[in-house]
Design a protein around this motif. Structure first.
Motif, PDB file in Angstrom:
ATOM      1  N   GLU A 119      78.018  63.348  -5.133  1.00  0.00           N
ATOM      2  CA  GLU A 119      79.130  64.098  -4.532  1.00  0.00           C
ATOM      3  C   GLU A 119      79.948  63.231  -3.577  1.00  0.00           C
ATOM      4  O   GLU A 119      80.367  63.677  -2.507  1.00  0.00           O
ATOM      5  N   LEU A 120      80.194  61.997  -3.980  1.00  0.00           N
ATOM      6  CA  LEU A 120      81.006  61.088  -3.171  1.00  0.00           C
ATOM      7  C   LEU A 120      82.486  61.388  -3.393  1.00  0.00           C
ATOM      8  O   LEU A 120      82.975  61.291  -4.522  1.00  0.00           O
ATOM      9  N   PRO A 121      83.236  61.755  -2.335  1.00  0.00           N
ATOM     10  CA  PRO A 121      84.665  62.055  -2.505  1.00  0.00           C
ATOM     11  C   PRO A 121      85.456  60.791  -2.867  1.00  0.00           C
ATOM     12  O   PRO A 121      85.350  59.769  -2.186  1.00  0.00           O
ATOM     13  N   ILE A 122      86.218  60.866  -3.957  1.00  0.00           N
ATOM     14  CA  ILE A 122      87.074  59.756  -4.385  1.00  0.00           C
ATOM     15  C   ILE A 122      88.425  60.348  -4.772  1.00  0.00           C
ATOM     16  O   ILE A 122      88.530  61.074  -5.761  1.00  0.00           O
ATOM     17  N   ALA A 123      89.437  60.053  -3.970  1.00  0.00           N
ATOM     18  CA  ALA A 123      90.778  60.628  -4.191  1.00  0.00           C
ATOM     19  C   ALA A 123      90.669  62.152  -4.255  1.00  0.00           C
ATOM     20  O   ALA A 123      90.197  62.769  -3.312  1.00  0.00           O
ATOM     21  N   ASN A 124      91.039  62.763  -5.390  1.00  0.00           N
ATOM     22  CA  ASN A 124      90.991  64.223  -5.507  1.00  0.00           C
ATOM     23  C   ASN A 124      89.757  64.717  -6.255  1.00  0.00           C
ATOM     24  O   ASN A 124      89.714  65.875  -6.689  1.00  0.00           O
ATOM     25  N   SER A 125      88.771  63.866  -6.414  1.00  0.00           N
ATOM     26  CA  SER A 125      87.567  64.223  -7.160  1.00  0.00           C
ATOM     27  C   SER A 125      86.316  63.910  -6.352  1.00  0.00           C
ATOM     28  O   SER A 125      86.385  63.294  -5.285  1.00  0.00           O
ATOM     29  N   LYS A 126      85.173  64.348  -6.873  1.00  0.00           N
ATOM     30  CA  LYS A 126      83.872  64.002  -6.290  1.00  0.00           C
ATOM     31  C   LYS A 126      82.983  63.459  -7.400  1.00  0.00           C
ATOM     32  O   LYS A 126      82.812  64.105  -8.433  1.00  0.00           O
ATOM     33  N   ALA A 127      82.428  62.278  -7.173  1.00  0.00           N
ATOM     34  CA  ALA A 127      81.574  61.658  -8.187  1.00  0.00           C
ATOM     35  C   ALA A 127      80.234  62.394  -8.250  1.00  0.00           C
ATOM     36  O   ALA A 127      79.545  62.512  -7.239  1.00  0.00           O
ATOM     37  N   ASP A 128      79.885  62.882  -9.431  1.00  0.00           N
ATOM     38  CA  ASP A 128      78.623  63.609  -9.588  1.00  0.00           C
ATOM     39  C   ASP A 128      77.425  62.730  -9.253  1.00  0.00           C
ATOM     40  O   ASP A 128      76.521  63.130  -8.527  1.00  0.00           O
ATOM     41  N   PHE A 129      77.432  61.522  -9.807  1.00  0.00           N
ATOM     42  CA  PHE A 129      76.279  60.632  -9.636  1.00  0.00           C
ATOM     43  C   PHE A 129      76.784  59.193  -9.695  1.00  0.00           C
ATOM     44  O   PHE A 129      77.552  58.828 -10.581  1.00  0.00           O
ATOM     45  N   LEU A 130      76.358  58.397  -8.725  1.00  0.00           N
ATOM     46  CA  LEU A 130      76.791  57.003  -8.639  1.00  0.00           C
ATOM     47  C   LEU A 130      75.560  56.136  -8.437  1.00  0.00           C
ATOM     48  O   LEU A 130      74.714  56.439  -7.600  1.00  0.00           O
ATOM     49  N   MET A 131      75.452  55.078  -9.215  1.00  0.00           N
ATOM     50  CA  MET A 131      74.310  54.183  -9.084  1.00  0.00           C
ATOM     51  C   MET A 131      74.797  52.768  -8.826  1.00  0.00           C
ATOM     52  O   MET A 131      75.692  52.270  -9.513  1.00  0.00           O
ATOM     53  N   ALA A 161      88.256  53.465  -7.132  1.00  0.00           N
ATOM     54  CA  ALA A 161      87.247  52.934  -6.198  1.00  0.00           C
ATOM     55  C   ALA A 161      86.130  52.153  -6.870  1.00  0.00           C
ATOM     56  O   ALA A 161      85.442  51.376  -6.205  1.00  0.00           O
ATOM     57  N   PHE A 162      85.948  52.336  -8.179  1.00  0.00           N
ATOM     58  CA  PHE A 162      84.840  51.671  -8.877  1.00  0.00           C
ATOM     59  C   PHE A 162      85.300  51.148 -10.237  1.00  0.00           C
ATOM     60  O   PHE A 162      86.210  51.708 -10.847  1.00  0.00           O
ATOM     61  N   ASP A 163      84.648  50.093 -10.693  1.00  0.00           N
ATOM     62  CA  ASP A 163      85.123  49.457 -11.927  1.00  0.00           C
ATOM     63  C   ASP A 163      84.315  49.810 -13.178  1.00  0.00           C
ATOM     64  O   ASP A 163      84.626  49.347 -14.268  1.00  0.00           O
ATOM     65  N   HIS A 164      83.265  50.631 -13.021  1.00  0.00           N
ATOM     66  CA  HIS A 164      82.503  51.114 -14.180  1.00  0.00           C
ATOM     67  C   HIS A 164      82.404  52.639 -14.101  1.00  0.00           C
ATOM     68  O   HIS A 164      81.951  53.178 -13.085  1.00  0.00           O
ATOM     69  N   GLU A 215      93.411  51.354  -0.504  1.00  0.00           N
ATOM     70  CA  GLU A 215      93.558  52.583   0.282  1.00  0.00           C
ATOM     71  C   GLU A 215      92.432  53.576  -0.015  1.00  0.00           C
ATOM     72  O   GLU A 215      91.863  54.179   0.901  1.00  0.00           O
ATOM     73  N   THR A 216      92.122  53.736  -1.296  1.00  0.00           N
ATOM     74  CA  THR A 216      91.078  54.680  -1.679  1.00  0.00           C
ATOM     75  C   THR A 216      89.715  54.220  -1.168  1.00  0.00           C
ATOM     76  O   THR A 216      88.930  55.025  -0.649  1.00  0.00           O
ATOM     77  N   ILE A 217      89.429  52.947  -1.313  1.00  0.00           N
ATOM     78  CA  ILE A 217      88.153  52.404  -0.833  1.00  0.00           C
ATOM     79  C   ILE A 217      88.043  52.576   0.682  1.00  0.00           C
ATOM     80  O   ILE A 217      86.989  52.983   1.198  1.00  0.00           O
ATOM     81  N   PHE A 218      89.119  52.303   1.394  1.00  0.00           N
ATOM     82  CA  PHE A 218      89.114  52.463   2.853  1.00  0.00           C
ATOM     83  C   PHE A 218      88.800  53.906   3.240  1.00  0.00           C
ATOM     84  O   PHE A 218      88.064  54.164   4.196  1.00  0.00           O
ATOM     85  N   SER A 219      89.354  54.863   2.498  1.00  0.00           N
ATOM     86  CA  SER A 219      89.137  56.287   2.813  1.00  0.00           C
ATOM     87  C   SER A 219      87.691  56.718   2.584  1.00  0.00           C
ATOM     88  O   SER A 219      87.229  57.697   3.179  1.00  0.00           O
ATOM     89  N   ILE A 220      86.973  56.007   1.731  1.00  0.00           N
ATOM     90  CA  ILE A 220      85.570  56.334   1.454  1.00  0.00           C
ATOM     91  C   ILE A 220      84.653  55.767   2.529  1.00  0.00           C
ATOM     92  O   ILE A 220      83.622  56.362   2.873  1.00  0.00           O
ATOM     93  N   LEU A 221      85.031  54.618   3.087  1.00  0.00           N
ATOM     94  CA  LEU A 221      84.182  53.947   4.066  1.00  0.00           C
ATOM     95  C   LEU A 221      84.123  54.704   5.392  1.00  0.00           C
ATOM     96  O   LEU A 221      85.108  55.282   5.848  1.00  0.00           O
ATOM     97  N   ARG A 222      82.936  54.669   6.003  1.00  0.00           N
ATOM     98  CA  ARG A 222      82.771  55.219   7.344  1.00  0.00           C
ATOM     99  C   ARG A 222      83.287  54.200   8.361  1.00  0.00           C
ATOM    100  O   ARG A 222      83.481  53.032   8.042  1.00  0.00           O
ATOM    101  N   LYS A 223      83.487  54.670   9.587  1.00  0.00           N
ATOM    102  CA  LYS A 223      84.066  53.815  10.622  1.00  0.00           C
ATOM    103  C   LYS A 223      83.296  52.508  10.784  1.00  0.00           C
ATOM    104  O   LYS A 223      83.878  51.415  10.783  1.00  0.00           O
ATOM    105  N   SER A 263      83.229  43.767  -3.280  1.00  0.00           N
ATOM    106  CA  SER A 263      81.843  43.295  -3.220  1.00  0.00           C
ATOM    107  C   SER A 263      81.159  43.768  -1.938  1.00  0.00           C
ATOM    108  O   SER A 263      79.988  44.173  -1.951  1.00  0.00           O
ATOM    109  N   ASN A 264      81.887  43.757  -0.825  1.00  0.00           N
ATOM    110  CA  ASN A 264      81.320  44.211   0.447  1.00  0.00           C
ATOM    111  C   ASN A 264      81.201  45.740   0.504  1.00  0.00           C
ATOM    112  O   ASN A 264      80.276  46.273   1.125  1.00  0.00           O
ATOM    113  N   PHE A 265      82.137  46.403  -0.136  1.00  0.00           N
ATOM    114  CA  PHE A 265      82.104  47.871  -0.272  1.00  0.00           C
ATOM    115  C   PHE A 265      80.800  48.316  -0.927  1.00  0.00           C
ATOM    116  O   PHE A 265      80.099  49.214  -0.439  1.00  0.00           O
ATOM    117  N   LEU A 266      80.423  47.671  -2.023  1.00  0.00           N
ATOM    118  CA  LEU A 266      79.184  48.027  -2.730  1.00  0.00           C
ATOM    119  C   LEU A 266      77.950  47.745  -1.878  1.00  0.00           C
ATOM    120  O   LEU A 266      77.002  48.535  -1.860  1.00  0.00           O
TER     121      LEU A 266
END
Length: 315
Positions: A119-131, A161-164, A215-223, A263-266
Motif C-alpha cells: 500500500e505504498l502511495p505512488i502518484a494517484n495509486s497505491k502499490a499492492d505489493f512491492l519487493m 517511481a519504479f522501473d519494474h 518529483e514522484t520519488i521525492f513525494s514518497i520519501l520521508r523527511k 539507487s539511494n531511494f531503493l
C-alpha cells in the motif's frame, strides 16, 4: 428439471406467487453466502491481529468460531481453516498478498536480503505489493473480485517511481490483461496464481526507466530519507527556515541525477521494514503477511504463539 415442469404446469397467478417465493429463498441464500464472505474479509486484518496479541475480544473472530463450529479446535486451526476457505472459494486481496510474500519473499528470497512493502502511495495509486532486493518490482494484484478499469493508470503511476512493474492475477483473466498490456507498449510482467496456490510466470518484467520522476520519488520519501540523500550528495542541507525547508530540499533534490536518486531511494526503502527472522519463521504461513507489516516486538510474538495454541471457546 422437475422444478421446471412444476413451474410450467402452474396457472399464471400460482406461477407468479411460486416464482416470487423461490426468488426470495434464493436471494436469502445468496445474501447469507455474501454475508459469510464479508465476515471472512474481516478476519485477516491488522485490527484482528492487534486484538489477538493484546488479549482483547474481537467480535469477528467470535462470529467465525460460532459460524464454523470450531469450539474444540485451536485458534491456529481456526486461521488455517478460514484461510483454506479463502483459497477454495473467495480468493481476496489478502490471499494474493500473502501468497506473494510466502512464495517470493520467503520462498525465493530471504527477509535478510529482501524487503517487501505494501500500500505504498505512488502518484494517484497505491502499490499492492512491492519487493526490493537488488532491484524493485511493483506487483499490481487483480483478483477474481476486481475489474481492470484502473489498471492502465496504475501501471503508468508505478513507472513514475519504479522501473519494474508486474501484474498478478488468475488464469481466466490472462487474455484481457495481456491485451491491455500489449497496448501499453511497456515491458510489464505477468504472473497468475493457480488454483493450488502456485505462482506461474507468463512473462517477467523488464527494466523501463523512461517515466521515472524525481518529483514522484521525492513525494514518497520521508523527511529523514530525502535529507539523507541530500547530505550524501551535497554534503549539507539547504540553509533555510522550517517553513521553507521542504520546498528548498525539494529544489535541491531535483538537481541530483536520476540514477543516483533511484539507487539511494531503493536502499532507503529497504530499511523501512525489519523483522526478527527466528521469531518470524515460527509464524503460521496464513498469518505471515499480517505479522510482517505489524512491526512485532518479542512480546507480541510470544502473545501470538500463546493465543494460537488456545482452544476456541469465544474470544
Amino acid at each position: 428439471m422437475l422444478l421446471v415442469y412444476k413451474i410450467l404446469w402452474l396457472g399464471y397467478t400460482e406461477r407468479t406467487d411460486f416464482l416470487q417465493i423461490l426468488t426470495k429463498k434464493l436471494w436469502k441464500g445468496e445474501f447469507k453466502m455474501m454475508k459469510n464472505m464479508s465476515i471472512l474479509n474481516k478476519i485477516f486484518t491488522r485490527n484482528v491481529l492487534r486484538d489477538v496479541v493484546s488479549a482483547r475480544e474481537n467480535v469477528n473472530l467470535k462470529c467465525i468460531v460460532q459460524q464454523y463450529e470450531l469450539k474444540n479446535k485451536s485458534y491456529e486451526d481456526l486461521f488455517k481453516h478460514i484461510y483454506d476457505v479463502l483459497k477454495k472459494s473467495y480468493r481476496n486481496e489478502y490471499y494474493y498478498k500473502n501468497t506473494l510474500l510466502n512464495k517470493l519473499l520467503l520462498g525465493v528470497h530471504s527477509v535478510n536480503t529482501t524487503t517487501a512493502l505494501t500500500e505504498l502511495p505512488i502518484a494517484n495509486s497505491k502499490a499492492d505489493f512491492l519487493m526490493i532486493n537488488g532491484k524493485a518490482v511493483v506487483y499490481e494484484i487483480k483478483t477474481e473480485l476486481d475489474n481492470l478499469e484502473r489498471l492502465e493508470s496504475q501501471i503508468n503511476d508505478y513507472y513514475l517511481a519504479f522501473d519494474h512493474v508486474a501484474v498478478v492475477t488468475y488464469e481466466d483473466n490472462l487474455e484481457a490483461i495481456e491485451k491491455l498490456i500489449d497496448n501499453l507498449k511497456k515491458p510489464v510482467g505477468i504472473y497468475y496464481i493457480k488454483k493450488n496456490g502456485a505462482i506461474s510466470t507468463v512473462k517477467k518484467p523488464k527494466a523501463y526507466r523512461n517515466r521515472l520522476s524525481k518529483e514522484t520519488i521525492f513525494s514518497i520519501l520521508r523527511k529523514e530519507e530525502y535529507q539523507s540523500i541530500l547530505m550524501n550528495y551535497f554534503g549539507s542541507l539547504p540553509k533555510t527556515n522550517s517553513f521553507n525547508h521542504y520546498s528548498e530540499c525539494k529544489k535541491e533534490f531535483l538537481k541530483i541525477p536520476i540514477d543516483y536518486i533511484y539507487s539511494n531511494f531503493l536502499k532507503l526503502l529497504k530499511k523501512r521494514v525489519k523483522v526478527t527472522k527466528n521469531e518470524f519463521s515460527k509464524v503460521p504461513a496464513e498469518l505471515k503477511f499480517l505479522v510482517y507489516f505489524l512491526n512485532f516486538s518479542q512480546e507480541d510474538y510470544k502473545n501470538l504463539d500463546f493465543y494460537l495454541r488456545q482452544k476456541c471457546g469465544g474470544v
